[in-house]
Design a protein around this motif. Structure first.
Motif, PDB file in Angstrom:
ATOM      1  N   VAL A  21       0.821  -1.210   0.000  1.00 34.93           N
ATOM      2  CA  VAL A  21       0.000   0.000   0.000  1.00 34.93           C
ATOM      3  C   VAL A  21       0.862   1.271   0.000  1.00 34.93           C
ATOM      4  N   LEU A  92      -1.658  -5.616   4.991  1.00 37.43           N
ATOM      5  CA  LEU A  92      -1.233  -4.378   4.359  1.00 37.43           C
ATOM      6  C   LEU A  92       0.272  -4.234   4.557  1.00 37.43           C
ATOM      7  N   ALA A 104      -0.157   3.096   6.834  1.00 40.10           N
ATOM      8  CA  ALA A 104      -0.844   1.796   6.845  1.00 40.10           C
ATOM      9  C   ALA A 104      -1.677   1.616   8.114  1.00 40.10           C
ATOM     10  N   LYS A 108      -5.530   0.786   7.861  1.00 39.04           N
ATOM     11  CA  LYS A 108      -6.066  -0.411   8.528  1.00 39.04           C
ATOM     12  C   LYS A 108      -7.300  -0.042   9.356  1.00 39.04           C
TER      13      LYS A 108
END
Length: 120
Positions: A21, A92, A104, A108
């Motif tokens: 990501v 991720l 991240a 999340k």
């Protein structure tokens, strides 16, 4: 669906569907050693926001708010969840060294909130 996160430099282990990501490919990581299922740049902060933040912990609160705004304006997040809802585990992956101030973490939490609201 369980959503996890980890540095891409850590070895894969029960990660399920692995999604990078970050907008930029992780320095020093070969594509063969990355073991990713998907590279989704659309889930990462925009280049402008990423450069502005520059991993400065002093800007974390502002960065978080701006990134959430970007996520809310994007259809990519909901499309990602819908497309991957069959996976039991999604991890991720990110390259940042600072786990506490990493996009991240925000992503999340945002995905988990959407998942709960949409009962996925």
């Amino acid at each position: 669906m369980k959503i996890k996160m980890k540095r891409i430099y850590e070895k894969p282990s029960s990660d399920g569907y692995r999604v990078l990501v970050d907008r930029l490919w992780p320095r020093g990581m070969s594509k063969e050693n990355a073991h990713i299922n998907e590279w989704n740049k659309d889930l990462a902060p925009s280049d402008k926001l990423r450069k502005w933040f520059n991993h400065d912990p002093e800007l974390w609160v502002s960065f978080s708010q701006k990134y959430i705004t970007e996520l809310q304006k994007s259809d990519s997040v909901k499309e990602f969840l819908e497309r991957n809802r069959k996976h039991e585990v999604i991890t991720l992956l990110y390259a940042a060294k600072d786990e506490k101030h990493c996009h991240a973490k925000i992503l999340k939490e945002y995905l988990e909130k959407l998942k709960t609201e949409n009962k996925m």
